[in-house]
Design a protein around this motif. Structure first.
Motif, PDB file in Angstrom:
ATOM      1  N   THR A  90       0.913  -1.040   0.184  1.00  0.00           N
ATOM      2  CA  THR A  90      -0.269  -0.006  -0.074  1.00  0.00           C
ATOM      3  C   THR A  90       0.858   1.001  -0.136  1.00  0.00           C
ATOM      4  OG1 THR A  90       0.009   0.212   2.350  1.00  0.00           O
ATOM      5  CG2 THR A  90      -1.831  -1.271   1.218  1.00  0.00           C
ATOM      6  N   THR A  91       0.293   2.398  -0.227  1.00  0.00           N
ATOM      7  CA  THR A  91       1.085   3.413  -0.461  1.00  0.00           C
ATOM      8  C   THR A  91       1.339   4.263   0.911  1.00  0.00           C
ATOM      9  OG1 THR A  91      -1.021   4.886  -0.580  1.00  0.00           O
ATOM     10  CG2 THR A  91       0.107   4.115  -2.780  1.00  0.00           C
ATOM     11  N   GLY A  92       0.292   3.878   2.170  1.00  0.00           N
ATOM     12  CA  GLY A  92       0.403   4.800   3.219  1.00  0.00           C
ATOM     13  C   GLY A  92      -0.393   6.022   3.227  1.00  0.00           C
ATOM     14  N   LEU A  93      -0.936   6.205   1.960  1.00  0.00           N
ATOM     15  CA  LEU A  93      -1.580   7.406   1.841  1.00  0.00           C
ATOM     16  C   LEU A  93      -3.254   7.213   1.537  1.00  0.00           C
ATOM     17  CD1 LEU A  93       0.757   9.502  -0.181  1.00  0.00           C
ATOM     18  CD2 LEU A  93       0.551   9.648   2.155  1.00  0.00           C
ATOM     19  N   GLU A  94      -3.240   5.929   0.995  1.00  0.00           N
ATOM     20  CA  GLU A  94      -4.777   5.356   0.962  1.00  0.00           C
ATOM     21  C   GLU A  94      -4.663   4.014   0.811  1.00  0.00           C
ATOM     22  OE1 GLU A  94      -6.234   5.352  -3.265  1.00  0.00           O
ATOM     23  OE2 GLU A  94      -4.467   6.352  -3.883  1.00  0.00           O
ATOM     24  N   ILE A  95      -5.917   3.237   0.982  1.00  0.00           N
ATOM     25  CA  ILE A  95      -6.124   1.889   1.114  1.00  0.00           C
ATOM     26  C   ILE A  95      -6.568   1.510  -0.113  1.00  0.00           C
ATOM     27  CG2 ILE A  95      -7.117   0.167   2.518  1.00  0.00           C
ATOM     28  CD1 ILE A  95      -5.142   1.638   4.295  1.00  0.00           C
ATOM     29  N   PRO A  96      -5.947   0.485  -0.697  1.00  0.00           N
ATOM     30  CA  PRO A  96      -6.345  -0.204  -1.946  1.00  0.00           C
ATOM     31  C   PRO A  96      -7.628  -0.774  -1.607  1.00  0.00           C
ATOM     32  CG  PRO A  96      -4.594  -1.363  -1.141  1.00  0.00           C
ATOM     33  CD  PRO A  96      -4.529  -0.087  -0.230  1.00  0.00           C
ATOM     34  N   HIS A  97      -8.557  -0.997  -2.506  1.00  0.00           N
ATOM     35  CA  HIS A  97      -9.825  -1.739  -2.619  1.00  0.00           C
ATOM     36  C   HIS A  97      -9.739  -2.978  -3.288  1.00  0.00           C
ATOM     37  CE1 HIS A  97     -11.053   2.105  -0.795  1.00  0.00           C
ATOM     38  NE2 HIS A  97     -11.858   1.485  -0.283  1.00  0.00           N
ATOM     39  N   ASP A  98      -8.413  -3.236  -3.639  1.00  0.00           N
ATOM     40  CA  ASP A  98      -8.207  -4.526  -4.654  1.00  0.00           C
ATOM     41  C   ASP A  98      -7.000  -4.978  -4.253  1.00  0.00           C
ATOM     42  OD1 ASP A  98     -10.446  -4.797  -6.293  1.00  0.00           O
ATOM     43  OD2 ASP A  98      -9.678  -2.983  -7.515  1.00  0.00           O
ATOM     44  N   GLN A  99      -7.002  -5.773  -3.198  1.00  0.00           N
ATOM     45  CA  GLN A  99      -5.916  -6.539  -2.444  1.00  0.00           C
ATOM     46  C   GLN A  99      -5.689  -7.693  -3.370  1.00  0.00           C
ATOM     47  OE1 GLN A  99      -6.376  -6.810   1.774  1.00  0.00           O
ATOM     48  NE2 GLN A  99      -4.800  -8.545   1.859  1.00  0.00           N
ATOM     49  N   LEU A 100      -5.279  -7.791  -4.498  1.00  0.00           N
ATOM     50  CA  LEU A 100      -5.073  -8.796  -5.302  1.00  0.00           C
ATOM     51  C   LEU A 100      -3.877  -9.813  -4.880  1.00  0.00           C
ATOM     52  CD1 LEU A 100      -5.483  -7.001  -8.764  1.00  0.00           C
ATOM     53  CD2 LEU A 100      -7.366  -8.011  -7.568  1.00  0.00           C
ATOM     54  N   GLU A 101      -2.907  -9.482  -4.465  1.00  0.00           N
ATOM     55  CA  GLU A 101      -1.894 -10.391  -4.272  1.00  0.00           C
ATOM     56  C   GLU A 101      -2.103 -11.276  -2.895  1.00  0.00           C
ATOM     57  OE1 GLU A 101      -0.556  -6.637  -1.787  1.00  0.00           O
ATOM     58  OE2 GLU A 101      -1.781  -7.060  -3.883  1.00  0.00           O
ATOM     59  N   ALA A 102      -3.346 -10.943  -1.971  1.00  0.00           N
ATOM     60  CA  ALA A 102      -3.449 -11.526  -1.068  1.00  0.00           C
ATOM     61  C   ALA A 102      -4.935 -11.572  -0.467  1.00  0.00           C
ATOM     62  CB  ALA A 102      -2.684 -10.953   0.319  1.00  0.00           C
ATOM     63  N   PHE A 103      -5.820 -11.951  -1.479  1.00  0.00           N
ATOM     64  CA  PHE A 103      -7.320 -11.953  -1.326  1.00  0.00           C
ATOM     65  C   PHE A 103      -7.607 -13.156  -0.543  1.00  0.00           C
ATOM     66  CE2 PHE A 103      -6.227 -14.251  -5.344  1.00  0.00           C
ATOM     67  CZ  PHE A 103      -7.214 -15.310  -5.155  1.00  0.00           C
ATOM     68  N   SER A 104      -9.013 -13.193  -0.079  1.00  0.00           N
ATOM     69  CA  SER A 104      -9.539 -14.196   0.611  1.00  0.00           C
ATOM     70  C   SER A 104     -10.513 -14.961  -0.345  1.00  0.00           C
ATOM     71  CB  SER A 104     -10.780 -13.838   1.403  1.00  0.00           C
ATOM     72  OG  SER A 104     -10.253 -13.014   2.833  1.00  0.00           O
ATOM     73  N   PRO A 105     -10.067 -16.396  -0.367  1.00  0.00           N
ATOM     74  CA  PRO A 105     -10.882 -17.433  -1.026  1.00  0.00           C
ATOM     75  C   PRO A 105     -12.353 -17.087  -0.752  1.00  0.00           C
ATOM     76  CG  PRO A 105      -9.232 -18.585  -0.118  1.00  0.00           C
ATOM     77  CD  PRO A 105      -8.947 -17.045   0.545  1.00  0.00           C
ATOM     78  N   PRO A 106     -13.179 -17.369  -1.862  1.00  0.00           N
ATOM     79  CA  PRO A 106     -14.740 -17.218  -1.477  1.00  0.00           C
ATOM     80  C   PRO A 106     -15.079 -17.809  -0.267  1.00  0.00           C
ATOM     81  CG  PRO A 106     -14.317 -17.524  -3.887  1.00  0.00           C
ATOM     82  CD  PRO A 106     -12.949 -17.633  -3.061  1.00  0.00           C
ATOM     83  N   ARG A 107     -14.880 -18.927  -0.041  1.00  0.00           N
ATOM     84  CA  ARG A 107     -15.371 -19.815   1.095  1.00  0.00           C
ATOM     85  C   ARG A 107     -14.792 -19.195   2.479  1.00  0.00           C
ATOM     86  NH1 ARG A 107     -11.355 -22.868   3.282  1.00  0.00           N
ATOM     87  NH2 ARG A 107      -9.580 -23.113   2.236  1.00  0.00           N
ATOM     88  N   ILE A 108     -13.615 -18.588   2.527  1.00  0.00           N
ATOM     89  CA  ILE A 108     -13.125 -17.759   3.737  1.00  0.00           C
ATOM     90  C   ILE A 108     -13.825 -16.480   3.741  1.00  0.00           C
ATOM     91  CG2 ILE A 108     -11.201 -16.838   4.449  1.00  0.00           C
ATOM     92  CD1 ILE A 108     -10.711 -19.858   4.719  1.00  0.00           C
ATOM     93  N   ARG A 109     -13.988 -15.732   2.743  1.00  0.00           N
ATOM     94  CA  ARG A 109     -14.700 -14.758   3.050  1.00  0.00           C
ATOM     95  C   ARG A 109     -16.314 -14.941   3.401  1.00  0.00           C
ATOM     96  NH1 ARG A 109     -18.311 -11.110   0.094  1.00  0.00           N
ATOM     97  NH2 ARG A 109     -17.918  -9.000   0.370  1.00  0.00           N
ATOM     98  N   SER A 110     -16.918 -15.838   2.719  1.00  0.00           N
ATOM     99  CA  SER A 110     -18.204 -16.212   3.296  1.00  0.00           C
ATOM    100  C   SER A 110     -18.290 -16.934   4.899  1.00  0.00           C
ATOM    101  CB  SER A 110     -18.720 -17.350   2.367  1.00  0.00           C
ATOM    102  OG  SER A 110     -18.866 -16.997   1.019  1.00  0.00           O
ATOM    103  N   ALA A 111     -17.309 -17.570   5.351  1.00  0.00           N
ATOM    104  CA  ALA A 111     -17.428 -17.725   6.580  1.00  0.00           C
ATOM    105  C   ALA A 111     -17.151 -16.590   7.528  1.00  0.00           C
ATOM    106  CB  ALA A 111     -16.152 -18.858   6.817  1.00  0.00           C
TER     107      ALA A 111
END
Length: 155
Positions: A18-39
């Motif tokens: 991240t830049t430290g100035l804004e939070i990215p809304h696409d964390q593509l390199e470390a995302f939650s698999p759908p089943r983890i986000r659902s849980a």
């Protein structure tokens, strides 16, 4: 009872960039698999009194975790005029308020970074980005932190 967030294991791997100035809304390199986000969402929905729906303070597609409005501690919420104590983005990372006593440990352990908006005096200083849980072990940590955020909001 809230877990001791200062005793959590350290997050493995590199922190998302991240830049430290804004939070990215696409964390593509470390995302939650759908089943983890659902849980994670199911855990939030199981908390007494929590309502979910579109976030009022974030991008469309983020799911808010809300408590019904009443006289509550300002520092427990993402914005003083709303009832949202956290939300989860499509990639699985969360914006939450965390107990001030746990903030430094959560940063040092690699689970969170402060949200830049927390630098503004009209927002709580304990708003963080919790990195997307990538597996069931990280989901366990995420639910402990979410529980602490909920406990703070419900107090």
């Amino acid at each position: 009872m809230t877990a001791d967030l200062t005793a959590l294991p350290a997050r493995t791997g590199a922190r998302p960039t991240t830049t430290g100035l804004e939070i990215p809304h696409d964390q593509l390199e470390a995302f939650s698999p759908p089943r983890i986000r659902s849980a994670l969402i199911e855990f939030a929905r199981s908390l007494p009194g929590v309502l979910t729906g579109p976030s009022a303070v974030s991008e469309p597609g983020s799911l808010a975790f809300r408590m019904p409005r009443r006289d509550r501690d300002f520092d427990a919420f993402l914005h003083p005029s709303v009832d949202e104590f956290g939300h989860v983005h499509r990639s699985g990372f969360m914006h939450l308020t965390v107990p001030a006593s746990s903030l430094a440990a959560l940063i040092d352990l690699g689970w969170v970074e402060p949200h830049p908006i927390s630098r503004r005096p009209e927002f709580p200083g304990t708003i963080v980005m919790f990195y997307a849980p990538r597996d069931t072990d990280e989901l366990t940590v995420a639910t402990a932190v979410l529980q602490a955020s909920y406990d703070q909001a419900a107090a």
